[in-house]
Design an enzyme around this catalytic site. Structure first.
Site: not given
Ligand code: GTP
Ligand code: SPV
Ligand code: MN
Length: 597
Positions: A85, A213-214, A222, A242, A264, A266, A268, A291, A377, A379, A504, A506
């Site tokens: 983005r 892109y995305g 978004k 979000h 993003s 982090c 989800k 998301d 990034n 996907r 897990g 968590n």
């Molecule tokens: P967007 O799609 O960008 O909104 O991201 P998201 O919030 O869905 O993040 P996602 O779950 O895809 O995780 C992003 C990165 O963080 C990945 O590389 C994961 O492996 C890593 N990650 C996710 N959960 C954890 C966690 O509990 N601990 C750690 N250390 N890394 C994590």
């Molecule tokens: C984010 O960046 O929070 C995403 C990927 O979920 S995108 O669809 O590119 O915004």
């Molecule tokens: Mn997102």
């Protein structure tokens, strides 16, 4: 109404039967402006999907991956300048600048339209204009909202088909309702100097040029479901967030739905698809969304969530059987990968996956000197129903009632593993205080701590001051508001190693959260909120460094005083628009910190 058949028209088309006149008129205007060679009205059938994939394959834009190990999976490589983005090119164009707020880049609507129409003029010559009707949310839900994206990218159409309820049923709903979000998109020449993502919330419209892109190009996501929807939600008394939404059932059979907002990349998707650790048999976790969530007060005074999406656009790196076996299994078939690497036997590859990369995300022989093999990034796009933990409730028109809202960020220090807000109002302050290290999901520096209130900094379609006021108003709109928590899975030790195993495990934190909801869990009162003591978390089977849990659950009083000082400055940036209640909450927090020494 008659069902339009899939058809591609020449440049002087007649509109297919059954297309609502409001849509037909707009498509005509856009056709005149962009001058495509053909117009294709998308119906959303699987035959249409297959034909588009075949066309992209024949043009070399999609590469089929190994059919034995990844049946019906493809790789797409975007332009190396177009992999995330672009927040610095994303604008909210309201009549009054203050309505967009300091949290958004702003341009006057007239100027923005002129600028964009100049870019769009003639931009589809020789190309196909696709009309993509879609519904965000279950097709029969009163909470759902429809849109139409016009695009000249078949890759975008394929993604929208996987991510949304796309095609004829959406067009039929638009014909009934007469209202939809207009999204106009062209990949243009992919020139970063001629790239803009413009939002016109007062007109319910979006114009996006120069990126494929995305979040820049899949306008249902978004642009519509967060920026435009958050504006509509403010006017109509709901919230567009979000957030993931997850159903959690304990071995005792108690079931709760929890929504969580993390910035993003982090966590989800990973929390939304969590697999309980071996030491927690009998726990069941199902995914409603991963998301975006739309939240509405329900008739019983609780807050209900729907997932407006129908597919996932998830981060590939880090996905492995150890971290997220659900995701790993989900993307073994019928998945579109973007900007991953490939192995010598044509399997997709990313950092954290077994095997060895042969070709990097740019199509070059892999050489570690060029950086990671997969783009950080990179996907996957996949239908939600392929998720082994898919919750049937995700298709319910009513949505699911939330017991808790969890905020979180990626912070190597300060923010503890978990704390609970004192009440809704304090919870809004906790949400507004979210700060997180930047990730590869947006272009720019990675790892820089920035304020990201409610994980919505890049996505709130209006002034954050008004947004916090709207959040506070739910105290009165809800008889039974969800409890609010804050978590941080990303604390690091001095060597940069994560203190908490995450993924897990968590669920151990969620177990405490659920027990708090049911009034069963002990907590200690701290200056920042209620927290568990180390003994209050299930640690059986956890492999933690000595002292790690104590550190994860420590409140650094001096650090928090500095933090609240920064938060005060941040809230002040929104001037009169910032609700007084937040400043009062902040002062009370500072008093509690002072009292703690
Ligand atoms: P967007 O799609 O960008 O909104 O991201 P998201 O919030 O869905 O993040 P996602 O779950 O895809 O995780 C992003 C990165 O963080 C990945 O590389 C994961 O492996 C890593 N990650 C996710 N959960 C954890 C966690 O509990 N601990 C750690 N250390 N890394 C994590
Ligand atoms: C984010 O960046 O929070 C995403 C990927 O979920 S995108 O669809 O590119 O915004
Ligand atoms: Mn997102």
């Amino acid at each position: 109404m008659a069902t339009p058949s899939p058809r591609t028209q020449d440049s002087q088309p007649s509109i297919p039967a059954g297309v609502p006149p409001v849509v037909a008129r707009w498509v005509d205007e856009v056709r005149a402006l962009t001058q495509p060679a053909r117009v294709h009205w998308c119906t959303g059938t699987s035959a249409e999907h297959d034909a588009l994939v075949a066309e992209l394959e024949s043009r070399g834009e999609l590469q089929r991956l190994d059919a034995a190990t990844f049946p019906n999976c493809h790789l797409y490589r975007s332009d190396p300048s177009d992999v995330a983005r672009v927040e610095h090119l994303t604008f909210v164009c309201t009549k009054h600048r203050d309505d967009a707020g300091p949290n958004n880049l702003w341009m006057a609507p007239g100027e923005a339209h002129r600028k964009m129409d100049d870019l769009f003029r003639g931009c589809m010559k020789g190309r196909t204009l696709y009309v993509v009707p879609y519904c965000m949310g279950p097709i029969d839900s009163p909470y759902s909202r429809c849109g139409v994206e016009i695009t000249d990218s078949a890759y975008v159409v394929v993604n929208m088909g996987l991510m949304t309820r796309m095609g004829t049923p959406a067009l039929e709903r638009i014909a009934r309702e007469g209202r939809f979000v207009k999204g106009l998109h062209s990949t243009g020449e992919l020139d970063p100097n001629r790239r803009f993502i413009m939002h016109f919330p007062e007109e319910l419209s979006i114009k996006s040029f120069g990126s494929g892109y995305g979040g820049n190009a899949l306008l249902g996501k978004k642009c519509h479901a967060l920026r435009i929807a958050s504006w509509q939600a403010r006017d109509e008394g709901w919230l567009a967030e979000h957030m993931l939404v997850v159903g959690i059932e304990s071995p005792r059979g108690e079931k709760h739905y929890v929504a969580a907002a993390f910035p993003s990349a982090c966590g989800k998707t990973n929390l939304g698809m969590l697999i309980p650790p071996a030491t927690m048999p009998g726990w069941k976790v199902t995914t409603v969304g991963e998301d975006i969530a739309w939240l509405h007060p329900g008739p019983d005074g609780r807050l209900y969530a729907i997932n407006p999406e129908n597919g996932y656009f998830g981060v590939a790196p880090g996905t492995s059987p150890k971290t997220n076996k659900n995701a790993y299994d989900m993307i073994r078939h019928d998945t579109l990968f973007t900007n991953v690497a490939v192995t010598a036997d044509n399997q997709p590859w990313w950092e954290g996956r077994e095997g060895t990369p042969a070709i990097d995300w740019q199509g070059r022989p892999y050489d570690s000197k060029n950086g990671p093999a997969a783009h950080p990034n990179s996907r996957f796009t996949v239908r939600a129903k392929q998720n082994p933990s898919y919750a049937a409730e995700a298709d319910m028109a009513t949505g699911v009632p939330l017991s808790a809202i969890v905020f979180g960020g990626r912070r190597r220090s300060l923010a503890p593993l978990v704390y609970e807000a004192r009440n809704w109002r304090h919870g809004v302050l906790v949400g507004s205080s979210v700060a997180s290290e930047t990730t590869a999901a947006a272009t720019g520096a990675v790892g820089v701590l920035r304020r990201d209130p409610m994980a919505m900094k890049p996505f709130a379609g209006y002034n954050f001051g008004d947004y916090w006021r709207h959040w506070l108003s739910f105290e009165h709109r809800l008889k039974h508001p969800p409890k609010v928590f804050h978590v941080n899975w990303f604390r690091q030790d001095a060597a940069g190693k994560f203190l908490w195993p995450g993924f897990g495990d968590n669920l151990r934190v969620l177990e405490w959260i659920l027990a708090r909801i049911d009034g069963r869990a002990p907590a200690r009162e701290t200056p920042i909120g209620y927290m568990p003591s180390p003994a209050d978390l299930r640690t059986e089977g956890l492999d933690l460094a000595p002292g790690a849990l104590e550190e994860l659950l420590r409140v650094d009083v001096a650090g928090w005083r500095t933090e609240y000082g920064g938060l005060r400055e941040h809230l002040a940036e929104y001037g009169d628009r910032t609700p007084k209640e937040l400043a009062i909450e902040l002062d009370q927090g500072l008093e509690r910190l002072d009292a703690a020494g």
